[in-house]
Design a protein around this motif. Structure first.
Motif, PDB file in Angstrom:
ATOM      1  N   GLU A 126      46.906  33.330  -0.049  1.00 21.06           N
ATOM      2  CA  GLU A 126      47.133  32.066  -0.737  1.00 21.06           C
ATOM      3  C   GLU A 126      46.084  31.912  -1.829  1.00 21.06           C
ATOM      4  N   ILE A 127      46.557  31.728  -3.061  1.00 16.44           N
ATOM      5  CA  ILE A 127      45.667  31.578  -4.208  1.00 16.44           C
ATOM      6  C   ILE A 127      45.144  30.141  -4.249  1.00 16.44           C
ATOM      7  N   ALA A 128      43.855  29.986  -4.499  1.00 19.61           N
ATOM      8  CA  ALA A 128      43.252  28.656  -4.625  1.00 19.61           C
ATOM      9  C   ALA A 128      42.150  28.726  -5.678  1.00 19.61           C
ATOM     10  N   PRO A 129      41.826  27.591  -6.272  1.00 23.41           N
ATOM     11  CA  PRO A 129      40.784  27.597  -7.303  1.00 23.41           C
ATOM     12  C   PRO A 129      39.386  27.768  -6.721  1.00 23.41           C
ATOM     13  N   PHE A 130      38.489  28.261  -7.570  1.00 22.60           N
ATOM     14  CA  PHE A 130      37.070  28.288  -7.227  1.00 22.60           C
ATOM     15  C   PHE A 130      36.281  27.727  -8.406  1.00 22.60           C
ATOM     16  N   GLU A 131      35.075  27.259  -8.105  1.00 22.46           N
ATOM     17  CA  GLU A 131      34.192  26.736  -9.133  1.00 22.46           C
ATOM     18  C   GLU A 131      32.768  26.808  -8.606  1.00 22.46           C
ATOM     19  N   PHE A 132      31.871  27.237  -9.470  1.00 25.77           N
ATOM     20  CA  PHE A 132      30.445  27.198  -9.136  1.00 25.77           C
ATOM     21  C   PHE A 132      29.655  27.013 -10.417  1.00 25.77           C
ATOM     22  N   THR A 133      28.411  26.590 -10.265  1.00 29.76           N
ATOM     23  CA  THR A 133      27.545  26.411 -11.428  1.00 29.76           C
ATOM     24  C   THR A 133      26.311  27.281 -11.270  1.00 29.76           C
ATOM     25  N   VAL A 134      25.749  27.649 -12.405  1.00 28.27           N
ATOM     26  CA  VAL A 134      24.521  28.439 -12.425  1.00 28.27           C
ATOM     27  C   VAL A 134      23.702  27.970 -13.632  1.00 28.27           C
ATOM     28  N   ASP A 135      22.397  27.812 -13.434  1.00 30.94           N
ATOM     29  CA  ASP A 135      21.506  27.401 -14.515  1.00 30.94           C
ATOM     30  C   ASP A 135      21.003  28.648 -15.237  1.00 30.94           C
ATOM     31  N   LEU A 136      21.209  28.668 -16.574  1.00 35.71           N
ATOM     32  CA  LEU A 136      20.852  29.827 -17.381  1.00 35.71           C
ATOM     33  C   LEU A 136      20.145  29.385 -18.660  1.00 35.71           C
ATOM     34  N   GLN A 137      19.144  30.133 -19.052  1.00 37.49           N
ATOM     35  CA  GLN A 137      18.446  29.904 -20.325  1.00 37.49           C
ATOM     36  C   GLN A 137      19.324  30.426 -21.457  1.00 37.49           C
ATOM     37  N   PRO A 138      19.081  29.993 -22.695  1.00 38.27           N
ATOM     38  CA  PRO A 138      19.863  30.525 -23.818  1.00 38.27           C
ATOM     39  C   PRO A 138      19.794  32.053 -23.859  1.00 38.27           C
ATOM     40  N   GLY A 139      20.914  32.680 -24.141  1.00 36.78           N
ATOM     41  CA  GLY A 139      20.992  34.137 -24.212  1.00 36.78           C
ATOM     42  C   GLY A 139      22.391  34.615 -23.875  1.00 36.78           C
ATOM     43  N   GLU A 140      22.522  35.937 -23.787  1.00 35.68           N
ATOM     44  CA  GLU A 140      23.810  36.553 -23.447  1.00 35.68           C
ATOM     45  C   GLU A 140      23.811  36.978 -21.990  1.00 35.68           C
ATOM     46  N   TYR A 141      24.953  36.727 -21.335  1.00 31.33           N
ATOM     47  CA  TYR A 141      25.092  37.017 -19.916  1.00 31.33           C
ATOM     48  C   TYR A 141      26.475  37.584 -19.622  1.00 31.33           C
ATOM     49  N   THR A 142      26.598  38.191 -18.454  1.00 29.62           N
ATOM     50  CA  THR A 142      27.887  38.623 -17.937  1.00 29.62           C
ATOM     51  C   THR A 142      28.032  38.032 -16.546  1.00 29.62           C
ATOM     52  N   VAL A 143      29.180  37.381 -16.305  1.00 32.16           N
ATOM     53  CA  VAL A 143      29.486  36.886 -14.965  1.00 32.16           C
ATOM     54  C   VAL A 143      30.549  37.813 -14.377  1.00 32.16           C
ATOM     55  N   ARG A 144      30.390  38.144 -13.116  1.00 38.80           N
ATOM     56  CA  ARG A 144      31.341  39.021 -12.409  1.00 38.80           C
ATOM     57  C   ARG A 144      31.698  38.346 -11.093  1.00 38.80           C
ATOM     58  N   VAL A 145      32.997  38.282 -10.778  1.00 37.71           N
ATOM     59  CA  VAL A 145      33.500  37.679  -9.536  1.00 37.71           C
ATOM     60  C   VAL A 145      34.417  38.697  -8.873  1.00 37.71           C
ATOM     61  N   TRP A 146      34.307  38.851  -7.551  1.00 36.74           N
ATOM     62  CA  TRP A 146      35.120  39.824  -6.844  1.00 36.74           C
ATOM     63  C   TRP A 146      35.215  39.467  -5.366  1.00 36.74           C
ATOM     64  N   GLU A 147      36.160  40.128  -4.712  1.00 33.58           N
ATOM     65  CA  GLU A 147      36.281  40.056  -3.253  1.00 33.58           C
ATOM     66  C   GLU A 147      35.601  41.296  -2.695  1.00 33.58           C
ATOM     67  N   THR A 148      34.765  41.119  -1.704  1.00 31.20           N
ATOM     68  CA  THR A 148      34.124  42.267  -1.057  1.00 31.20           C
ATOM     69  C   THR A 148      35.028  42.764   0.058  1.00 31.20           C
ATOM     70  N   SER A 149      35.154  44.076   0.156  1.00 31.82           N
ATOM     71  CA  SER A 149      36.011  44.692   1.165  1.00 31.82           C
ATOM     72  C   SER A 149      35.570  44.308   2.573  1.00 31.82           C
ATOM     73  N   ALA A 150      36.524  43.883   3.377  1.00 32.00           N
ATOM     74  CA  ALA A 150      36.241  43.554   4.775  1.00 32.00           C
ATOM     75  C   ALA A 150      36.023  44.824   5.594  1.00 32.00           C
ATOM     76  N   MET A 151      36.492  45.968   5.084  1.00 31.66           N
ATOM     77  CA  MET A 151      36.367  47.214   5.827  1.00 31.66           C
ATOM     78  C   MET A 151      34.947  47.775   5.776  1.00 31.66           C
ATOM     79  N   ASP A 152      34.359  47.808   4.559  1.00 33.08           N
ATOM     80  CA  ASP A 152      33.040  48.429   4.460  1.00 33.08           C
ATOM     81  C   ASP A 152      31.964  47.513   3.890  1.00 33.08           C
TER      82      ASP A 152
END
Length: 168
Positions: A126-152
């Motif tokens: 079942e698909i559902a929304p997610f939301e989170f906040t993070v405090d960051l100083q000015p600059g360039e960033y990369t955000v990555r979101v994923w599901e971690t395998s339940a197997m390993d």
């Protein structure tokens, strides 16, 4: 009696086809004084009106990127190339994961990890929304979101990421 019904149905269908054909070829100006385009079947040429240029004192808005999608994980903000106000950055999207847990990480332009945690989304397909906040100083960033395998507990499933810039 059945023949009479079939004849009436055939006459009604023929009349409707003629009316629709007449409407489609009628040269009546529509809104704005232009002739509306004809509806055509796929694979046939369609007449088109030449758009008139518009002038405006406002500059055009920059094109927006599409959400980042990988399988069931979707990142809707920040989008790739976005410039966001800091220091608090809100990350949004939707997804599904084992026990509804999606992991996330933010790295600086040099690859240094600056924040890491998890967020809750949908579970068991079942698909559902997610939301989170993070405090960051000015600059360039990369955000990555994923599901971690339940197997390993190591494999990243359906990862999505976006590089963005934080400004004051």
């Amino acid at each position: 009696m059945a023949l009479h019904r079939r004849t009436r149905a055939l006459v009604a269908a023929s009349t409707l086809a003629l009316v629709l054909a007449a409407c489609a070829t009628e040269d009546t100006p529509g809104e704005g004084g232009t002739t509306p385009p004809l509806v055509t079947s796929p694979g046939t040429a369609s007449p088109s009106a030449t758009p008139e240029p518009t002038t405006t004192s406002e500059s055009a808005a920059p094109p927006t990127a599409d959400p980042v999608v990988n399988g069931t994980t979707v990142l809707t903000a920040p989008l790739p190339g976005a410039e966001v106000s800091g220091p608090t950055v809100t990350v949004t999207g939707e997804g599904t994961a084992f026990e509804a847990t999606l992991d996330w990480r933010v790295t600086a332009a040099d690859g240094t990890e600056v924040a890491r945690d998890f967020t809750m989304a949908g579970a068991n397909g079942e698909i559902a929304p997610f939301e989170f906040t993070v405090d960051l100083q000015p600059g360039e960033y990369t955000v990555r979101v994923w599901e971690t395998s339940a197997m390993d507990g190591e494999e990243e499933i359906n990862p999505v990421e976006a590089r963005f810039r934080v400004v004051d």
